[in-house]
Design a protein around this motif. Structure first.
Motif, PDB file in Angstrom:
ATOM      1  N   VAL A   5       0.850  -1.192   0.000  1.00 62.27           N
ATOM      2  CA  VAL A   5       0.000   0.000   0.000  1.00 62.27           C
ATOM      3  C   VAL A   5       0.882   1.238   0.000  1.00 62.27           C
ATOM      4  O   VAL A   5       0.609   2.217  -0.693  1.00 62.27           O
ATOM      5  N   ASN A   6       1.984   1.192   0.733  1.00 62.10           N
ATOM      6  CA  ASN A   6       2.955   2.277   0.743  1.00 62.10           C
ATOM      7  C   ASN A   6       3.526   2.479  -0.664  1.00 62.10           C
ATOM      8  O   ASN A   6       3.666   3.608  -1.136  1.00 62.10           O
ATOM      9  N   SER A   7       3.820   1.361  -1.352  1.00 67.70           N
ATOM     10  CA  SER A   7       4.334   1.436  -2.723  1.00 67.70           C
ATOM     11  C   SER A   7       3.320   2.104  -3.648  1.00 67.70           C
ATOM     12  O   SER A   7       3.684   2.878  -4.518  1.00 67.70           O
ATOM     13  N   LEU A   8       2.052   1.842  -3.410  1.00 68.22           N
ATOM     14  CA  LEU A   8       1.001   2.415  -4.252  1.00 68.22           C
ATOM     15  C   LEU A   8       0.863   3.915  -4.044  1.00 68.22           C
ATOM     16  O   LEU A   8       0.898   4.688  -4.992  1.00 68.22           O
ATOM     17  N   PHE A   9       0.714   4.348  -2.805  1.00 68.06           N
ATOM     18  CA  PHE A   9       0.390   5.750  -2.557  1.00 68.06           C
ATOM     19  C   PHE A   9       1.602   6.665  -2.391  1.00 68.06           C
ATOM     20  O   PHE A   9       1.561   7.807  -2.809  1.00 68.06           O
ATOM     21  N   GLN A  10       2.686   6.168  -1.819  1.00 73.54           N
ATOM     22  CA  GLN A  10       3.844   7.045  -1.642  1.00 73.54           C
ATOM     23  C   GLN A  10       4.825   6.930  -2.802  1.00 73.54           C
ATOM     24  O   GLN A  10       5.177   7.920  -3.419  1.00 73.54           O
ATOM     25  N   GLY A  23     -11.064 -11.328 -18.817  1.00 69.35           N
ATOM     26  CA  GLY A  23     -12.266 -10.503 -18.686  1.00 69.35           C
ATOM     27  C   GLY A  23     -12.308  -9.627 -17.454  1.00 69.35           C
ATOM     28  O   GLY A  23     -13.271  -8.895 -17.237  1.00 69.35           O
ATOM     29  N   GLN A  24     -11.277  -9.656 -16.614  1.00 71.06           N
ATOM     30  CA  GLN A  24     -11.214  -8.838 -15.402  1.00 71.06           C
ATOM     31  C   GLN A  24     -10.060  -7.844 -15.536  1.00 71.06           C
ATOM     32  O   GLN A  24      -9.029  -8.159 -16.110  1.00 71.06           O
ATOM     33  N   GLU A  25     -10.251  -6.656 -14.971  1.00 69.72           N
ATOM     34  CA  GLU A  25      -9.189  -5.652 -14.985  1.00 69.72           C
ATOM     35  C   GLU A  25      -8.335  -5.795 -13.728  1.00 69.72           C
ATOM     36  O   GLU A  25      -8.846  -5.880 -12.618  1.00 69.72           O
ATOM     37  N   TYR A  26      -7.031  -5.844 -13.928  1.00 66.87           N
ATOM     38  CA  TYR A  26      -6.048  -5.952 -12.845  1.00 66.87           C
ATOM     39  C   TYR A  26      -5.118  -4.751 -12.926  1.00 66.87           C
ATOM     40  O   TYR A  26      -5.027  -4.091 -13.958  1.00 66.87           O
ATOM     41  N   GLY A  27      -4.402  -4.517 -11.839  1.00 65.52           N
ATOM     42  CA  GLY A  27      -3.446  -3.428 -11.836  1.00 65.52           C
ATOM     43  C   GLY A  27      -2.310  -3.692 -10.870  1.00 65.52           C
ATOM     44  O   GLY A  27      -2.393  -4.567 -10.019  1.00 65.52           O
ATOM     45  N   LEU A  28      -1.258  -2.916 -11.035  1.00 57.91           N
ATOM     46  CA  LEU A  28      -0.138  -2.938 -10.105  1.00 57.91           C
ATOM     47  C   LEU A  28       0.441  -1.542 -10.039  1.00 57.91           C
ATOM     48  O   LEU A  28       0.274  -0.750 -10.978  1.00 57.91           O
ATOM     49  N   PRO A  29       1.086  -1.187  -8.913  1.00 58.17           N
ATOM     50  CA  PRO A  29       1.678   0.141  -8.817  1.00 58.17           C
ATOM     51  C   PRO A  29       2.618   0.396  -9.994  1.00 58.17           C
ATOM     52  O   PRO A  29       3.400  -0.472 -10.381  1.00 58.17           O
ATOM     53  N   ILE A  30       2.527   1.582 -10.554  1.00 60.82           N
ATOM     54  CA  ILE A  30       3.289   1.924 -11.760  1.00 60.82           C
ATOM     55  C   ILE A  30       4.791   1.734 -11.542  1.00 60.82           C
ATOM     56  O   ILE A  30       5.517   1.385 -12.468  1.00 60.82           O
ATOM     57  N   ILE A  31       5.239   1.900 -10.327  1.00 62.05           N
ATOM     58  CA  ILE A  31       6.671   1.768 -10.029  1.00 62.05           C
ATOM     59  C   ILE A  31       7.172   0.334 -10.236  1.00 62.05           C
ATOM     60  O   ILE A  31       8.361   0.107 -10.442  1.00 62.05           O
TER      61      ILE A  31
END
Length: 163
Positions: A5-10, A23-31
């Motif tokens: 979560v820290n990787s995502l927001f900070q 058929g499902q959307e997935y994601g990961l922190p851009i970093i």
């Protein structure tokens, strides 16, 4: 706040790279994303799990390639011009993941994010960092290190060294 979560927001400023799989959307922190490249032929590595497609030579660097559809237990995809390889960094090693299609980059606000997912004790969700809700969109934020457990990471590392 967990490391992911820290990787995502900070570290990533709330930016995620999103992609479609089954058929499902997935994601990961851009970093954690390095680049997205077109689908290319892989060189097979003997005696590796079914999800391990092989390795590619990307600008002189050997990168193992895995099929996330197979890893997630989905049926094999019919290859089309939307399929691509998402190159990520897992445990300080670059790994290519075949995905159905790239959606793009999205910014997640803290109130759009729910950490973790509890579906009961018999359902394994440790690879899910959380759920992003943006209007009608539901994006499953994945933890790539959890998707590939220690022994699977060793297979990926061995494939990289063998290439």
């Amino acid at each position: 706040m967990s490391e992911k979560v820290n990787s995502l927001f900070q570290d990533s400023g709330g930016k995620i790279l999103t992609f479609m799989l089954g058929g499902q959307e997935y994601g990961l922190p851009i970093i954690e994303a390095r680049e997205v490249i077109g689908l290319m032929a892989t060189e097979s590595i003997p005696q590796t799990p079914e999800f391990m497609l092989g390795v590619i030579n990307l600008r002189g660097q050997i990168i193992p390639v895995v099929d996330l559809r197979i890893k997630f237990g989905f049926a094999h995809a019919i290859e089309d011009n939307e399929n691509c390889i998402l190159v990520t960094k897992i445990k300080d090693r670059q790994t290519g993941c075949v995905i159905d299609s790239l959606v793009g980059v999205s910014t997640v606000e803290p109130d759009q994010f729910e950490a973790g997912l509890d579906l009961g004790s018999n359902i394994h969700t440790e690879y899910i960092t959380g759920i992003v809700k943006q209007g009608k969109r539901v994006i499953i934020l994945v933890n790539m290190e959890e998707i590939f457990k220690n022994e699977e990471l060793e297979v990926i590392e061995a494939a990289q060294l063998a290439g």
